[in-house]
Design a protein around this motif. Structure first.
Motif, PDB file in Angstrom:
ATOM      1  N   ASP A 112      22.508  19.227 -14.294  1.00 14.82           N
ATOM      2  CA  ASP A 112      23.856  20.216 -14.557  1.00 14.82           C
ATOM      3  C   ASP A 112      24.499  19.290 -15.502  1.00 14.82           C
ATOM      4  O   ASP A 112      25.160  19.800 -16.452  1.00 14.82           O
ATOM      5  CB  ASP A 112      24.245  20.763 -13.529  1.00 14.82           C
ATOM      6  N   LEU A 113      25.007  18.167 -14.896  1.00 10.68           N
ATOM      7  CA  LEU A 113      25.884  17.237 -15.662  1.00 10.68           C
ATOM      8  C   LEU A 113      25.287  16.960 -17.154  1.00 10.68           C
ATOM      9  O   LEU A 113      26.143  16.904 -18.033  1.00 10.68           O
ATOM     10  CB  LEU A 113      26.357  15.938 -14.992  1.00 10.68           C
TER      11      LEU A 113
ATOM     12  N   VAL B  36      29.202  10.770 -19.595  1.00 12.49           N
ATOM     13  CA  VAL B  36      28.388  10.535 -18.227  1.00 12.49           C
ATOM     14  C   VAL B  36      27.904   9.157 -18.227  1.00 12.49           C
ATOM     15  O   VAL B  36      27.239   8.571 -19.068  1.00 12.49           O
ATOM     16  CB  VAL B  36      27.278  11.611 -18.211  1.00 12.49           C
TER      17      VAL B  36
ATOM     18  N   CYS C 126      26.746  17.351 -21.095  1.00  8.19           N
ATOM     19  CA  CYS C 126      27.288  15.861 -21.441  1.00  8.19           C
ATOM     20  C   CYS C 126      26.780  15.848 -22.928  1.00  8.19           C
ATOM     21  O   CYS C 126      26.003  16.363 -23.515  1.00  8.19           O
ATOM     22  CB  CYS C 126      26.910  14.708 -20.649  1.00  8.19           C
TER      23      CYS C 126
ATOM     24  N   GLU D  41      21.996  19.028  -9.511  1.00  5.81           N
ATOM     25  CA  GLU D  41      23.128  18.778  -9.789  1.00  5.81           C
ATOM     26  C   GLU D  41      23.261  17.683 -10.896  1.00  5.81           C
ATOM     27  O   GLU D  41      24.128  17.892 -11.866  1.00  5.81           O
ATOM     28  CB  GLU D  41      23.951  17.808  -8.539  1.00  5.81           C
TER      29      GLU D  41
ATOM     30  N   ARG E  11      32.047  11.154 -15.994  1.00  2.00           N
ATOM     31  CA  ARG E  11      31.497  11.597 -14.665  1.00  2.00           C
ATOM     32  C   ARG E  11      30.208  10.504 -14.375  1.00  2.00           C
ATOM     33  O   ARG E  11      29.493  10.221 -15.062  1.00  2.00           O
ATOM     34  CB  ARG E  11      30.739  12.990 -14.929  1.00  2.00           C
TER      35      ARG E  11
ATOM     36  N   ASP F 192      30.891  10.995  -8.883  1.00  2.00           N
ATOM     37  CA  ASP F 192      30.667  12.306  -8.737  1.00  2.00           C
ATOM     38  C   ASP F 192      29.510  12.924  -8.125  1.00  2.00           C
ATOM     39  O   ASP F 192      29.378  13.837  -7.363  1.00  2.00           O
ATOM     40  CB  ASP F 192      30.729  12.884  -9.964  1.00  2.00           C
TER      41      ASP F 192
END
Length: 526
Positions: free
Chosen positions: A191-192, A264, A196, A188, A288, A306
């Motif tokens: 992925d961010l 992020v 970013c 997860e 995020r 998040d």
């Protein structure tokens, strides 16, 4: 072998080399037994200072701090420091003498175990002569593993009893590896980060405790992240060209500007409290947020996130880097020669300000910059709480993450001098600077004698505005009377000299000339 000797040997054999405290009749035998087992003892003048000495020693050395106090009032005198240590997750053992359970009417009798639990610490006790060594070893291990202070209550009717020799043989439990995050959580986060463009890493005390500098810098390099810390993590990225310092109220204008562009935010072992986030206004609302912490209850408790990851900071950062490497992810992010140049040129001391010094008072910014100029860079800075505390945090940089002691978890005035003494004992190779306000200095005044008695070559810098400045600056602009928080000026230099240290009063930068001369000898405190 007596119970007190079993306790002393159990601690010394497990690496306790230094301990702190204040001797009373209740802990007399234990203190002497631990000293005879090889540990060096440092005595304070107040139990709160003693426990803060152990706290500062633990933070700077990375070892478990140990403190010993008398039962009843000796224990309650240490409570404010115990709460600070618990809120800061400082690994520590408080050897607390205790009244026997059958003594119902002793003046000293209180339920110390309940007080310990209420303070946030772990309550343990020595149960019998047969278990004394095992009980002590368990307390030390719990402090180390759970990263909390442990109060080991020792009933005074036990300490002189005979303990069997074989009771010293306590099996050592296995070494524990830090918990790794789940693969799903790592994915997860990756992925961010893959999507970013402007990530910021904020590292807190959890990152310091896990030794995560290298792994976090690898992550920052792969993602192009800026590197910031919470106040208690200050120094973790010292020397990194993309280190923008402390996130929050102590951020430079440039750091605040850059963090305001983040898409992020990765918090590693940082609680993201209101100070670190500038009351929630430091980062963009649409950024995020990823929070990594060993304590699952801490994730999202103070700031909306998040993605939450339960795991050790170092192990988690390594796992994220490995995942990004497999994906072939490498980003420029914030990084580049221009950003690095701006960061290098926009430290706090490079920011223009209008000097507000007078004939009687030096501007605290001017003082702090002058101290930075004359004091060696290899230093430890320990700050007390109060209106002044931003100045040392902003203007006195430190060389690494074990060199800034920020005892603010309970926001109590008066704890800074004790932590500085512990820090100075932990790192005699570095100059320790205790940065105090006048209110905190007066509250801990007896410890100036402690500093002098041990001839610790440290600097005690008292930012003296002759007031409880936080209240003056908070309520004064509202038109409220603040005379009750203002006082006649205290001649701290005279008090310091009377205690046995050198003392100077600074009203302009030139008044620091004796400090430069003192640096050449450092034969006693300044």
């Amino acid at each position: 072998m007596r119970v007190c000797e079993a306790i002393g040997k159990a601690l010394a054999e497990r690496g306790v080399e230094v301990f702190f405290g204040l001797v009373g009749s209740g802990n007399f035998a234990v203190v002497n037994a631990l000293r005879e087992a090889g540990a060096e003892f440092y005595s304070s003048r107040h139990e709160c200072a003693a426990i803060m000495m152990a706290d500062g020693y633990a933070r700077v050395s990375g070892k478990v701090g140990v403190c010993s106090v008398h039962q009843g009032p000796g224990f309650t005198n240490a409570l404010t420091g115990l709460v600070e240590a618990a809120k800061s997750r400082t690994p520590m053992v408080l050897l607390a003498a205790d009244t026997p359970s059958g003594t119902l009417w002793s003046n000293f009798k209180i339920d110390q175990g309940s007080f310990a639990k209420t303070s946030g610490a772990i309550a343990e006790r020595v149960h019998s002569p047969e278990t004394a060594a095992a009980d002590t070893a368990r307390a030390l291990r719990r402090a180390r593993v759970e990263r909390l202070p442990v109060v080991l209550n020792i009933s005074i009717d036990l300490v002189e009893m005979d303990a069997p020799e074989d009771a010293l043989t306590v099996p050592e439990p296995p070494t524990l590896k830090p918990p790794r995050p789940s693969e799903r959580s790592v994915a997860e986060v990756a992925d961010l980060l893959e999507d970013c463009e402007r990530p910021v890493i904020v590292a807190g005390r959890g990152a310091v405790l896990s030794g995560a500098r290298e792994s976090l810098e690898d992550l920052g390099g792969r993602t192009g992240a800026l590197m910031a810390t919470s106040a208690v993590g200050y120094g973790l990225f010292a020397g990194n060209p993309y280190d923008i310092g402390i996130a929050g109220g102590f951020s430079t204008p440039l750091a605040a500007e850059l963090m305001g562009q983040a898409d992020v935010v990765l918090a590693f072992g940082a609680s993201l409290n209101r100070w670190t986030t500038r009351h929630g206004r430091l980062f963009p609302p649409d950024a995020r947020v990823i929070q990594v912490d060993l304590d699952e209850e801490a994730i999202g408790a103070l700031y909306p996130v998040d993605v939450g990851v339960v795991g050790d900071t170092n192990a988690t950062a390594r796992a994220i880097v490995e995942d990004l490497e497999r994906r072939g992810v490498g980003k420029r992010g914030f990084r580049g020669e221009e950003v690095a140049r701006r960061i290098a040129a926009r430290r706090w001391r490079d920011e223009h300000y209008e000097d507000q010094g007078t004939e009687d008072y030096i501007d605290p910014r001017t003082l702090s910059i002058a101290l930075d100029d004359i004091l060696p860079q290899e230093r430890v800075v320990a700050t007390d709480s109060g209106h002044f505390m931003g100045y040392p945090a902003m203007y006195l940089p430190v060389p690494d993450e074990r060199s800034f002691v920020f005892s603010q978890a309970f926001q109590s005035v008066g704890l800074g001098l004790g932590t500085a003494i512990g820090a100075a004992i932990a790192r005699p190779d570095r100059l320790t600077v205790a940065a105090l306000g006048d209110g905190g200095a007066l509250m801990a005044l007896g410890e100036l004698e402690t500093v002098a008695r041990y001839r610790l070559p440290m600097v005690v810098a008292i930012y003296n505005d002759a007031a409880y400045g936080a209240e003056v600056h908070h309520f004064g602009p509202m038109g409220r009377p603040v005379d009750l928080t203002q006082f006649p000026e205290t001649d701290f230099a005279a008090i310091a000299r009377a205690a046995g240290t050198e003392g100077i009063t600074v009203r302009k930068p030139e008044d620091l000339a004796p400090a430069q001369e003192w640096l050449g000898r450092r034969d006693r405190p300044l």
